[in-house]
Scaffold this motif. Structure first.
Motif, PDB file in Angstrom:
ATOM      1  N   GLU B  20       0.695  -1.316  -0.009  1.00 41.69           N
ATOM      2  CA  GLU B  20      -0.018  -0.017   0.053  1.00 41.69           C
ATOM      3  C   GLU B  20       0.879   1.033  -0.055  1.00 41.69           C
ATOM      4  O   GLU B  20       0.328   2.229  -0.241  1.00 41.69           O
ATOM      5  CB  GLU B  20      -0.920  -0.186   1.151  1.00 41.69           C
ATOM      6  CG  GLU B  20      -2.085  -0.935   1.227  1.00 41.69           C
ATOM      7  CD  GLU B  20      -1.827  -2.275   1.235  1.00 41.69           C
ATOM      8  OE1 GLU B  20      -1.074  -2.717   2.237  1.00 41.69           O
ATOM      9  OE2 GLU B  20      -2.005  -3.078   0.305  1.00 41.69           O
ATOM     10  N   PRO B  23       5.514   3.748  -3.160  1.00 44.44           N
ATOM     11  CA  PRO B  23       6.259   4.967  -3.614  1.00 44.44           C
ATOM     12  C   PRO B  23       6.893   5.430  -2.215  1.00 44.44           C
ATOM     13  O   PRO B  23       8.044   5.984  -2.239  1.00 44.44           O
ATOM     14  CB  PRO B  23       5.235   6.068  -3.826  1.00 44.44           C
ATOM     15  CG  PRO B  23       4.095   5.082  -4.552  1.00 44.44           C
ATOM     16  CD  PRO B  23       4.131   3.996  -3.438  1.00 44.44           C
ATOM     17  N   ARG B  28      10.375   3.948  -3.535  1.00 43.96           N
ATOM     18  CA  ARG B  28       9.947   4.265  -4.810  1.00 43.96           C
ATOM     19  C   ARG B  28      10.091   2.714  -5.677  1.00 43.96           C
ATOM     20  O   ARG B  28      10.380   2.634  -6.812  1.00 43.96           O
ATOM     21  CB  ARG B  28      10.868   5.343  -5.651  1.00 43.96           C
ATOM     22  CG  ARG B  28      10.778   6.646  -5.242  1.00 43.96           C
ATOM     23  CD  ARG B  28       9.230   7.223  -5.100  1.00 43.96           C
ATOM     24  NE  ARG B  28       8.543   6.931  -6.424  1.00 43.96           N
ATOM     25  CZ  ARG B  28       8.442   7.737  -7.449  1.00 43.96           C
ATOM     26  NH1 ARG B  28       8.920   8.797  -7.358  1.00 43.96           N
ATOM     27  NH2 ARG B  28       7.620   7.461  -8.419  1.00 43.96           N
ATOM     28  N   ASP B  30       7.778   1.304  -6.627  1.00 43.26           N
ATOM     29  CA  ASP B  30       6.416   1.566  -7.551  1.00 43.26           C
ATOM     30  C   ASP B  30       7.171   1.792  -9.031  1.00 43.26           C
ATOM     31  O   ASP B  30       6.706   1.001  -9.949  1.00 43.26           O
ATOM     32  CB  ASP B  30       5.591   2.574  -7.508  1.00 43.26           C
ATOM     33  CG  ASP B  30       6.048   3.997  -7.343  1.00 43.26           C
ATOM     34  OD1 ASP B  30       6.999   4.054  -6.649  1.00 43.26           O
ATOM     35  OD2 ASP B  30       5.929   4.802  -8.158  1.00 43.26           O
ATOM     36  N   ARG B  34       6.895  -1.009 -12.247  1.00 38.03           N
ATOM     37  CA  ARG B  34       6.467  -0.643 -13.611  1.00 38.03           C
ATOM     38  C   ARG B  34       7.443  -1.071 -14.759  1.00 38.03           C
ATOM     39  O   ARG B  34       6.988  -1.214 -15.949  1.00 38.03           O
ATOM     40  CB  ARG B  34       6.168   0.964 -13.665  1.00 38.03           C
ATOM     41  CG  ARG B  34       4.672   1.341 -12.826  1.00 38.03           C
ATOM     42  CD  ARG B  34       4.169   2.542 -13.201  1.00 38.03           C
ATOM     43  NE  ARG B  34       5.300   3.847 -12.943  1.00 38.03           N
ATOM     44  CZ  ARG B  34       5.387   4.246 -11.626  1.00 38.03           C
ATOM     45  NH1 ARG B  34       4.455   3.696 -10.880  1.00 38.03           N
ATOM     46  NH2 ARG B  34       5.941   5.242 -11.538  1.00 38.03           N
ATOM     47  N   ASP B  79      -0.200  -5.618 -12.934  1.00 39.63           N
ATOM     48  CA  ASP B  79      -0.458  -4.308 -12.158  1.00 39.63           C
ATOM     49  C   ASP B  79       0.858  -4.318 -11.240  1.00 39.63           C
ATOM     50  O   ASP B  79       1.579  -5.501 -10.943  1.00 39.63           O
ATOM     51  CB  ASP B  79      -1.712  -4.681 -11.366  1.00 39.63           C
ATOM     52  CG  ASP B  79      -1.779  -5.942 -10.393  1.00 39.63           C
ATOM     53  OD1 ASP B  79      -1.873  -7.072 -11.081  1.00 39.63           O
ATOM     54  OD2 ASP B  79      -2.003  -5.853  -9.267  1.00 39.63           O
ATOM     55  N   GLU B  80       1.062  -3.111 -10.768  1.00 42.85           N
ATOM     56  CA  GLU B  80       2.273  -2.814  -9.661  1.00 42.85           C
ATOM     57  C   GLU B  80       2.200  -3.731  -8.533  1.00 42.85           C
ATOM     58  O   GLU B  80       3.206  -4.081  -8.073  1.00 42.85           O
ATOM     59  CB  GLU B  80       2.251  -1.433  -9.185  1.00 42.85           C
ATOM     60  CG  GLU B  80       2.546  -0.538 -10.176  1.00 42.85           C
ATOM     61  CD  GLU B  80       2.373   1.030  -9.765  1.00 42.85           C
ATOM     62  OE1 GLU B  80       2.245   1.238  -8.733  1.00 42.85           O
ATOM     63  OE2 GLU B  80       2.304   1.897 -10.762  1.00 42.85           O
ATOM     64  N   ARG B  81       1.067  -4.104  -7.971  1.00 44.98           N
ATOM     65  CA  ARG B  81       1.079  -4.728  -6.754  1.00 44.98           C
ATOM     66  C   ARG B  81       1.514  -6.136  -7.009  1.00 44.98           C
ATOM     67  O   ARG B  81       2.017  -6.872  -6.272  1.00 44.98           O
ATOM     68  CB  ARG B  81      -0.311  -4.874  -6.036  1.00 44.98           C
ATOM     69  CG  ARG B  81      -0.932  -3.876  -5.485  1.00 44.98           C
ATOM     70  CD  ARG B  81      -2.337  -3.667  -5.082  1.00 44.98           C
ATOM     71  NE  ARG B  81      -2.526  -4.985  -4.009  1.00 44.98           N
ATOM     72  CZ  ARG B  81      -2.196  -4.780  -2.715  1.00 44.98           C
ATOM     73  NH1 ARG B  81      -2.033  -3.401  -2.213  1.00 44.98           N
ATOM     74  NH2 ARG B  81      -2.335  -5.702  -1.748  1.00 44.98           N
ATOM     75  N   HIS B 147      13.938   7.316 -10.557  1.00 43.58           N
ATOM     76  CA  HIS B 147      13.807   8.867 -10.256  1.00 43.58           C
ATOM     77  C   HIS B 147      15.141   9.612 -10.243  1.00 43.58           C
ATOM     78  O   HIS B 147      14.965  10.935 -10.405  1.00 43.58           O
ATOM     79  CB  HIS B 147      12.646   9.377  -9.598  1.00 43.58           C
ATOM     80  CG  HIS B 147      12.977   8.684  -8.071  1.00 43.58           C
ATOM     81  ND1 HIS B 147      13.448   7.617  -7.651  1.00 43.58           N
ATOM     82  CD2 HIS B 147      12.902   9.735  -6.885  1.00 43.58           C
ATOM     83  CE1 HIS B 147      13.724   7.874  -6.193  1.00 43.58           C
ATOM     84  NE2 HIS B 147      13.449   8.928  -5.778  1.00 43.58           N
ATOM     85  N   HIS B 172      10.093   8.950 -17.644  1.00 39.00           N
ATOM     86  CA  HIS B 172      10.312   7.768 -16.669  1.00 39.00           C
ATOM     87  C   HIS B 172      10.825   6.681 -17.322  1.00 39.00           C
ATOM     88  O   HIS B 172      10.884   6.310 -18.510  1.00 39.00           O
ATOM     89  CB  HIS B 172       8.852   7.230 -16.125  1.00 39.00           C
ATOM     90  CG  HIS B 172       8.320   8.491 -15.323  1.00 39.00           C
ATOM     91  ND1 HIS B 172       7.641   7.829 -14.194  1.00 39.00           N
ATOM     92  CD2 HIS B 172       8.172   9.579 -15.227  1.00 39.00           C
ATOM     93  CE1 HIS B 172       7.350   9.096 -13.435  1.00 39.00           C
ATOM     94  NE2 HIS B 172       7.280   9.930 -14.314  1.00 39.00           N
ATOM     95  N   ASP B 174      10.281   3.446 -16.946  1.00 36.87           N
ATOM     96  CA  ASP B 174       9.318   2.472 -17.828  1.00 36.87           C
ATOM     97  C   ASP B 174       8.930   2.934 -18.991  1.00 36.87           C
ATOM     98  O   ASP B 174       8.843   2.237 -20.209  1.00 36.87           O
ATOM     99  CB  ASP B 174       8.184   2.083 -16.994  1.00 36.87           C
ATOM    100  CG  ASP B 174       7.184   3.254 -16.697  1.00 36.87           C
ATOM    101  OD1 ASP B 174       7.846   4.467 -16.355  1.00 36.87           O
ATOM    102  OD2 ASP B 174       6.126   3.209 -16.585  1.00 36.87           O
TER     103      ASP B 174
END
Lengths: 192, 192
Positions: B20, B23, B28, B30, B34, B79-81, B147, B172, B174
């Motif tokens: 949850e 980021p 990061r 996430d 990706r 999906d990211e999760r 990033h 980015h 990705d």
């Protein structure tokens, strides 16, 4: 202004989904979240001259159209949960036939593809279309589908629209968006 | 075989993060999720001839390198999760100097950039590099950063490597991966 629109054929049209299950209970909302990310984000900044329309067609009360405006958006981070949270917030508003703002730069209305196509001229991102690298001029607005093909009813409406392909392989919608942006970026900057 | 490697300068190196807050608390993560998605997914299928290395450099016990093999991967959704969950599972294993498998197609070792650069010849995805559309031949392996810019220490190691740019704007990681894949896909299929 660049515009993208993505149809979420199964995407929930109420706020009764959890951010922990966007692929399942929210009807592949994860795809729409990644499209928002690929439409709006550059490294460390937002593409201000760009907007994305999400056309949600899942239960319980389709259609809903959610607009993310690059010019006005706030409170959006690149991760899927961030976009999902703003979508859920928009879906918590009472139905409105015209766009109402849910959070800064995010708007929702109870309308679907028909109205959007009357407002803006879209091309279709389609693997069988003309190669975007060869097209001249290249349109600034594109309609894409989620993981499902356009339905026969959508196909009938979309049949007259021009179609453009981003490459030789079938891609996720968010990847196609990245490739369209890149082609437009290159032309704007005088790159080959 | 196409290879991508992404450095996560702040990415957690234990499994004590929640899906949850990728980021924030996960450093990061996430972004890395990706990147896994953009490296491995085509529409409705996986790029089997591709692999991605995530080099995690955050606390508490850097470095860790996690390998996702397109040929062997299972239990991965776009999906990211989903990627985050497999990363967390890999990080729950005891440290090992060589790759050990955590779930099918996902491997982890307690090593970093130095070892990876000894094993494979990478090019750098860099906005100041040569335009990938003009490069011939085009490498099949690319290193990207999250990033954050490469550190001075990394820069010293990476200085001799060739650099390629995907377009005129900073993107980015990705998105850059999607553009590299597309250029390689086009050349493989005889597209312009």
């Amino acid at each position: 202004m660049r515009r993208f629109a993505v149809i979420g054929h199964l995407a929930r049209t109420d706020s009764g989904f959890t951010l922990e299950d966007m692929p399942g209970g929210a009807g592949r909302m994860d795809i729409l979240c990644r499209c928002v990310q690929s439409v709006l984000f550059l490294s460390h900044t937002i593409r201000r001259d760009t907007e994305v329309y999400l056309i949600l067609l899942g239960p319980p009360s389709p259609p809903r159209t959610i607009l993310f405006s690059g010019e006005k958006i706030r409170y959006l981070s690149p991760d899927e949960r961030s976009a999902g949270s703003l979508i859920r917030r928009a879906l918590s508003l009472p139905p409105s036939p015209y766009f109402i703002e849910s959070t800064p730069g995010v708007y929702i209305r109870s309308a679907g593809l028909d109205l959007l196509l009357h407002e803006h001229a879209f091309a279709i991102a389609d693997e069988h279309g003309e190669d975007i690298r060869c097209a001249d001029p290249l349109p600034l607005a594109y309609l894409l589908s989620d993981h499902l093909d356009f339905t026969p009813e959508e196909g009938a409406i979309l049949d007259p629209l021009p179609r453009y392909s981003v490459g030789p392989l079938p891609l996720h919608a968010d990847h196609a968006i990245t490739l369209i942006h890149n082609e437009l970026d290159r032309r704007g900057a005088g790159w080959p």
